[in-house]
Design an enzyme around this catalytic site. Structure first.
Site, PDB file in Angstrom:
ATOM      1  N   GLU A  40       0.823  -1.210   0.000  1.00 14.78           N
ATOM      2  CA  GLU A  40       0.000   0.000   0.000  1.00 14.78           C
ATOM      3  C   GLU A  40       0.861   1.266   0.000  1.00 14.78           C
ATOM      4  OE1 GLU A  40      -3.078   0.407  -0.570  1.00 14.78           O
ATOM      5  OE2 GLU A  40      -3.595  -1.724  -0.590  1.00 14.78           O
ATOM      6  N   TYR A 123      -6.358   6.336   4.599  1.00 12.41           N
ATOM      7  CA  TYR A 123      -6.536   5.304   3.575  1.00 12.41           C
ATOM      8  C   TYR A 123      -5.684   4.074   3.877  1.00 12.41           C
ATOM      9  CZ  TYR A 123      -5.685   2.530  -0.524  1.00 12.41           C
ATOM     10  OH  TYR A 123      -5.530   1.448  -1.350  1.00 12.41           O
ATOM     11  N   ASP A 141      -9.336   6.121  -1.358  1.00 14.97           N
ATOM     12  CA  ASP A 141      -8.308   6.902  -2.056  1.00 14.97           C
ATOM     13  C   ASP A 141      -8.955   7.549  -3.279  1.00 14.97           C
ATOM     14  OD1 ASP A 141      -8.687   4.805  -3.795  1.00 14.97           O
ATOM     15  OD2 ASP A 141      -6.568   4.220  -3.917  1.00 14.97           O
ATOM     16  N   CYS A 205     -18.739  -2.640 -17.008  1.00 13.88           N
ATOM     17  CA  CYS A 205     -18.792  -2.380 -15.568  1.00 13.88           C
ATOM     18  C   CYS A 205     -19.874  -3.246 -14.923  1.00 13.88           C
ATOM     19  CB  CYS A 205     -19.074  -0.906 -15.304  1.00 13.88           C
ATOM     20  SG  CYS A 205     -19.221  -0.501 -13.548  1.00 13.88           S
ATOM     21  N   CYS A 211     -25.752   2.865 -12.098  1.00  7.82           N
ATOM     22  CA  CYS A 211     -24.792   3.967 -11.955  1.00  7.82           C
ATOM     23  C   CYS A 211     -25.478   5.286 -12.309  1.00  7.82           C
ATOM     24  CB  CYS A 211     -23.581   3.745 -12.856  1.00  7.82           C
ATOM     25  SG  CYS A 211     -22.384   5.105 -12.793  1.00  7.82           S
TER      26      CYS A 211
END
Length: 443
Positions: A40, A123, A141, A205, A211
């Site tokens: 990370e 994060y 993030d 997607c 969406c």
């Protein structure tokens, strides 16, 4: 469909998609908190494909928190070389020492304890706790904020702290019970592979049907993000000083200060040629005054070197500065015979440049590598001889302290490149020199 059902649709379909499409990444093969943590930190502002070989090498050399905590800093920086943002590596090692001292070498599972580690923000703390320990903590993030902004049609500026708080609350509500590890990685994966910044792949997607951003035709205008201030341009002159005599086959490098930009890393000597005026980029300096100015910069530190000619142009981009580099090949000179002549040329060039800049910008004397006229004019004794150039602290390895800036200088050969950490731009320039790229440079 109401908001509650829209959230459920998102979580269920995203997880189903991830279990089929997730990438095989080395840090995902084990639920090792240390591996998650290192990955990370490396992934901050760096692409996955770039990180993979660095991660494998880093873990190979520092397989545990203890190994990282006990390693010499220069070795850690060398393993980070090329990834950039080197404060990440220093903070990672400092935090490893915290884990050793405060937690017996085991990554803590308490949110406040993880957040207290150096270099760990909200994060990263959320990512460690959710991925390594499956705790229902959000990990928000830029990728995640982009996905959530589009899916839920959120018009708030993602650069604002209040928007981040909103996103963290929303992301936390979306985590299915007992699935934090997979869900947070799925959300990251969707942002990286499908809901990309400039050309989202809406037709593939897994959550496109609900969406709100796509339905409203806003997928290309979201998220709302205030433009960052453009980086400040700087024109810098760089010296590749080729050694003679005992230094034949070597070049002169210096180590940056212990704090600040690129702390303690090695670099080629360089000097600010001309600061940019407000709103304008500093242009290249003509070769003749540039070479004299560069020689004067070296001379002020106690090194006599004569520039032979322009070797190359280069650029190095930081988040807040862009260095435009004019790189000159130089040759080490004899102090007693040639230093006064070089100094006189450099002083004349400095005076000419200072006069030209006087009405456009204030004097720049705030960091090492910027020439101060007092250094140039005051570096000879009353008999016109050079003052002591440096105090040799390790003669066997040609390690010296600069006379003016106090930085450490050293003559190095190709064999030293594997032991010392350089910013990527200087690594490339020095490697090119040793490969013979600038052999034809002449005055």
């Amino acid at each position: 469909m109401g908001l509650l059902e829209q959230k459920r649709h998102f979580s269920v379909n995203l997880l189903d998609w991830y279990m089929v499409n997730r990438r095989d990444l080395p840090w995902r093969r084990h639920n090792n908190p240390y591996f998650t943590w290192v990955s990370e930190i490396m992934l901050q502002q760096t692409r996955v494909d770039t990180v993979i070989p660095y991660f494998n090498r880093f873990i190979g050399n520092f397989p545990t928190v203890q190994a990282l905590a006990e390693a010499p800093e220069e070795e850690v920086l060398k393993n980070w070389e090329g990834l950039g943002y080197y404060s990440r590596a220093r903070n990672l090692q400092a935090a490893a020492r915290q884990v050793m001292e405060l937690h017996g070498g085991e990554m803590p599972q308490d949110k406040q304890a993880v957040f207290a580690l150096k270099g760990v923000g909200p994060y990263t703390a959320g990512a460690i706790l959710s991925i390594a320990f499956n705790q229902p903590q959000p990990a928000v993030d830029g990728n995640v904020m982009r996905v959530l902004s589009r899916y839920f049609l959120i018009d708030e500026d993602i650069m604002k702290g209040s928007t981040r708080v909103l996103m963290e609350e929303l992301a936390g509500e979306l985590i299915p019970e007992g699935r934090a590890r997979d869900f947070n990685q799925a959300l990251m994966e969707l942002g990286a592979l499908v809901c990309t910044p400039k050309a989202p792949h809406c037709l593939t997607c897994p959550v496109m049907e609900q969406c709100s951003g796509r339905i409203a035709g806003r997928e290309l205008t979201l998220p709302v993000k205030t433009k960052a201030k453009p980086p400040r341009p700087e024109q810098r002159l760089v010296a590749i000083v080729e050694g003679r005599g005992a230094h034949r086959g070597r070049v002169l490098v210096r180590q940056r200060p212990a704090t600040g930009l690129l702390a303690r890393m090695w670099e080629l000597p360089h000097v600010l040629a001309a600061p940019a005026t407000a709103g304008k980029k500093a242009g290249p300096l003509a070769d003749e005054p540039a070479m004299a100015l560069l020689a004067g910069s070296l001379w002020a530190e106690g090194f006599a070197a004569r520039p032979e000619g322009l070797a190359t142009h280069a650029e190095h981009v930081f988040s807040h500065i862009v260095w435009s580099l004019q790189v000159y090949k130089c040759t080490e000179q004899d102090h007693s015979n040639e230093l006064p002549l070089i100094a006189a040329e450099a002083r004349a060039a400095y005076d000419a440049q200072a006069a030209a800049k006087e009405t456009t910008a204030p004097a720049q004397v705030s960091e090492p590598g910027i020439i101060d006229a007092a250094n140039i004019s005051g570096s000879l004794d009353e008999q016109g001889e050079p003052l002591t150039a440096f105090a040799a602290s390790d003669p066997a390895h040609d390690v010296m302290s600069g006379k003016g800036d106090g930085l450490i200088y050293r003559w190095i050969g190709p064999e030293d490149m594997d032991k010392m950490a350089f910013p990527n731009i200087f690594l490339k320039l020095i490697s090119s020199y040793f490969a013979g790229a600038y052999d034809d440079v002449s005055e």
